[in-house]
Design a protein around this motif. Structure first.
Motif, PDB file in Angstrom:
ATOM      1  N   ARG A 163       0.830  -1.205   0.000  1.00 29.17           N
ATOM      2  CA  ARG A 163       0.000   0.000   0.000  1.00 29.17           C
ATOM      3  C   ARG A 163       0.871   1.265   0.000  1.00 29.17           C
ATOM      4  O   ARG A 163       0.570   2.236  -0.697  1.00 29.17           O
ATOM      5  CB  ARG A 163      -0.900  -0.027   1.233  1.00 29.17           C
ATOM      6  CG  ARG A 163      -2.001   0.946   1.206  1.00 29.17           C
ATOM      7  CD  ARG A 163      -2.925   0.650   2.360  1.00 29.17           C
ATOM      8  NE  ARG A 163      -4.056   1.532   2.349  1.00 29.17           N
ATOM      9  CZ  ARG A 163      -4.900   1.644   3.333  1.00 29.17           C
ATOM     10  NH1 ARG A 163      -4.749   0.895   4.412  1.00 29.17           N
ATOM     11  NH2 ARG A 163      -5.900   2.472   3.269  1.00 29.17           N
ATOM     12  N   ASP A 164       1.952   1.263   0.793  1.00 28.40           N
ATOM     13  CA  ASP A 164       2.883   2.397   0.818  1.00 28.40           C
ATOM     14  C   ASP A 164       3.514   2.611  -0.560  1.00 28.40           C
ATOM     15  O   ASP A 164       3.632   3.740  -1.030  1.00 28.40           O
ATOM     16  CB  ASP A 164       4.004   2.170   1.841  1.00 28.40           C
ATOM     17  CG  ASP A 164       3.530   2.232   3.279  1.00 28.40           C
ATOM     18  OD1 ASP A 164       2.544   2.940   3.554  1.00 28.40           O
ATOM     19  OD2 ASP A 164       4.154   1.566   4.126  1.00 28.40           O
ATOM     20  N   ARG A 165       3.936   1.524  -1.195  1.00 28.12           N
ATOM     21  CA  ARG A 165       4.584   1.635  -2.503  1.00 28.12           C
ATOM     22  C   ARG A 165       3.622   2.165  -3.559  1.00 28.12           C
ATOM     23  O   ARG A 165       3.996   2.977  -4.404  1.00 28.12           O
ATOM     24  CB  ARG A 165       5.188   0.289  -2.911  1.00 28.12           C
ATOM     25  CG  ARG A 165       6.412  -0.089  -2.094  1.00 28.12           C
ATOM     26  CD  ARG A 165       7.134  -1.299  -2.653  1.00 28.12           C
ATOM     27  NE  ARG A 165       6.323  -2.487  -2.676  1.00 28.12           N
ATOM     28  CZ  ARG A 165       6.213  -3.365  -1.670  1.00 28.12           C
ATOM     29  NH1 ARG A 165       6.887  -3.172  -0.559  1.00 28.12           N
ATOM     30  NH2 ARG A 165       5.444  -4.434  -1.788  1.00 28.12           N
ATOM     31  N   LEU A 166       2.367   1.739  -3.504  1.00 26.32           N
ATOM     32  CA  LEU A 166       1.368   2.221  -4.452  1.00 26.32           C
ATOM     33  C   LEU A 166       1.118   3.719  -4.247  1.00 26.32           C
ATOM     34  O   LEU A 166       1.090   4.491  -5.207  1.00 26.32           O
ATOM     35  CB  LEU A 166       0.066   1.452  -4.310  1.00 26.32           C
ATOM     36  CG  LEU A 166      -1.080   1.926  -5.198  1.00 26.32           C
ATOM     37  CD1 LEU A 166      -0.710   1.798  -6.669  1.00 26.32           C
ATOM     38  CD2 LEU A 166      -2.351   1.155  -4.879  1.00 26.32           C
ATOM     39  N   ALA A 167       0.961   4.136  -3.006  1.00 21.86           N
ATOM     40  CA  ALA A 167       0.744   5.557  -2.710  1.00 21.86           C
ATOM     41  C   ALA A 167       1.930   6.390  -3.166  1.00 21.86           C
ATOM     42  O   ALA A 167       1.763   7.495  -3.696  1.00 21.86           O
ATOM     43  CB  ALA A 167       0.498   5.753  -1.225  1.00 21.86           C
ATOM     44  N   LEU A 168       3.147   5.865  -2.985  1.00 25.08           N
ATOM     45  CA  LEU A 168       4.343   6.577  -3.416  1.00 25.08           C
ATOM     46  C   LEU A 168       4.368   6.700  -4.938  1.00 25.08           C
ATOM     47  O   LEU A 168       4.692   7.764  -5.468  1.00 25.08           O
ATOM     48  CB  LEU A 168       5.604   5.866  -2.913  1.00 25.08           C
ATOM     49  CG  LEU A 168       6.928   6.469  -3.353  1.00 25.08           C
ATOM     50  CD1 LEU A 168       7.040   7.926  -2.907  1.00 25.08           C
ATOM     51  CD2 LEU A 168       8.080   5.647  -2.796  1.00 25.08           C
ATOM     52  N   ARG A 169       4.021   5.639  -5.649  1.00 25.38           N
ATOM     53  CA  ARG A 169       3.978   5.707  -7.118  1.00 25.38           C
ATOM     54  C   ARG A 169       2.994   6.762  -7.602  1.00 25.38           C
ATOM     55  O   ARG A 169       3.271   7.523  -8.522  1.00 25.38           O
ATOM     56  CB  ARG A 169       3.615   4.339  -7.713  1.00 25.38           C
ATOM     57  CG  ARG A 169       4.804   3.458  -7.876  1.00 25.38           C
ATOM     58  CD  ARG A 169       4.635   2.314  -8.844  1.00 25.38           C
ATOM     59  NE  ARG A 169       3.323   1.957  -9.284  1.00 25.38           N
ATOM     60  CZ  ARG A 169       2.756   0.764  -9.107  1.00 25.38           C
ATOM     61  NH1 ARG A 169       3.407  -0.185  -8.465  1.00 25.38           N
ATOM     62  NH2 ARG A 169       1.561   0.507  -9.576  1.00 25.38           N
ATOM     63  N   LEU A 170       1.836   6.827  -6.961  1.00 25.14           N
ATOM     64  CA  LEU A 170       0.844   7.834  -7.337  1.00 25.14           C
ATOM     65  C   LEU A 170       1.350   9.244  -7.033  1.00 25.14           C
ATOM     66  O   LEU A 170       1.163  10.165  -7.831  1.00 25.14           O
ATOM     67  CB  LEU A 170      -0.475   7.570  -6.618  1.00 25.14           C
ATOM     68  CG  LEU A 170      -1.201   6.294  -7.042  1.00 25.14           C
ATOM     69  CD1 LEU A 170      -2.397   6.034  -6.122  1.00 25.14           C
ATOM     70  CD2 LEU A 170      -1.629   6.370  -8.487  1.00 25.14           C
ATOM     71  N   ALA A 171       2.011   9.427  -5.889  1.00 22.85           N
ATOM     72  CA  ALA A 171       2.563  10.742  -5.534  1.00 22.85           C
ATOM     73  C   ALA A 171       3.644  11.153  -6.530  1.00 22.85           C
ATOM     74  O   ALA A 171       3.711  12.314  -6.942  1.00 22.85           O
ATOM     75  CB  ALA A 171       3.120  10.714  -4.113  1.00 22.85           C
ATOM     76  N   ARG A 172       4.485  10.199  -6.923  1.00 19.82           N
ATOM     77  CA  ARG A 172       5.547  10.510  -7.893  1.00 19.82           C
ATOM     78  C   ARG A 172       4.955  10.897  -9.242  1.00 19.82           C
ATOM     79  O   ARG A 172       5.432  11.817  -9.900  1.00 19.82           O
ATOM     80  CB  ARG A 172       6.493   9.321  -8.042  1.00 19.82           C
ATOM     81  CG  ARG A 172       7.339   9.090  -6.798  1.00 19.82           C
ATOM     82  CD  ARG A 172       8.213   7.899  -6.942  1.00 19.82           C
ATOM     83  NE  ARG A 172       9.318   8.254  -7.825  1.00 19.82           N
ATOM     84  CZ  ARG A 172      10.131   7.366  -8.362  1.00 19.82           C
ATOM     85  NH1 ARG A 172       9.964   6.094  -8.132  1.00 19.82           N
ATOM     86  NH2 ARG A 172      11.113   7.756  -9.127  1.00 19.82           N
TER      87      ARG A 172
END
Length: 190
Positions: A163-172
């Motif tokens: 979930r953290d990695r997905l949120a980070l990808r969206l933020a990037r």
């Protein structure tokens, strides 16, 4: 001997240097002073932001050790954003290219201290019309991390999960789109 404060008095957390403990390192021959806790990082940068010597010689990078800063590590990006708040970001000569948020989003949230630094940066950016969109991206990342890890216990945050990695990808992705539409440093005459 002066130890430069990394935090202001209202932001002090247990971390390497502290205004109450630094003077305890004094001896008969050396007086140790914790200096600069009267202002937060943004306030300190505001004090020097319009100095021509700073524009030509400022070095903050811990990842590149030749003549200039790398311009994209956490320390470089955070410093450049604070300079943008003062309206002097375009005058800095020791930082290449435009500000990019991807490394800040990747590496600026690894422990409690960094999340606190990003919270203060996001608040300052949100209060400025030129940098508000950048502040909203950082603010969203801070809020996400604080929701996922409200009491991280020790200093390091847990390893990122799916979930953290997905949120980070969206933020990037959001950051890349913003950097194309509204690149910083912003030149007032542009």
């Amino acid at each position: 001997m002066r130890i430069a404060s990394g935090k202001s008095y209202d932001q002090v957390i247990p971390w390497g240097s502290h205004p109450l403990t630094d003077p305890l390192w004094s001896s008969e021959g050396v007086r140790v002073i914790h200096d600069g806790a009267d202002a937060p990082r943004g306030g300190k940068i505001a004090r020097i932001a319009h100095e021509p010597l700073v524009h030509e010689h400022l070095r903050v990078c811990w990842e590149q050790f030749d003549q200039e800063n790398c311009g994209s590590c956490v320390n470089c990006t955070r410093t450049r954003l604070y300079f943008e708040l003062t309206g002097a970001g375009h005058r800095l000569r020791t930082f290449p290219g435009h500000i990019t948020l991807h490394r800040l989003l990747d590496n600026g949230f690894r422990d409690v201290n960094e999340v606190l630094n990003m919270r203060h940066l996001a608040d300052a950016l949100l209060a400025n019309a030129t940098t508000r969109a950048y502040g909203s991206i950082i603010d969203a990342r801070v809020r996400f991390i604080n929701r996922r890890h409200p009491n991280p216990g020790g200093t390091p945050l847990p390893a990122p999960d799916r979930r953290d990695r997905l949120a980070l990808r969206l933020a990037r992705r959001r950051a890349r789109m913003l950097e194309q539409r509204q690149p910083l440093p912003h030149r007032p005459d542009a």
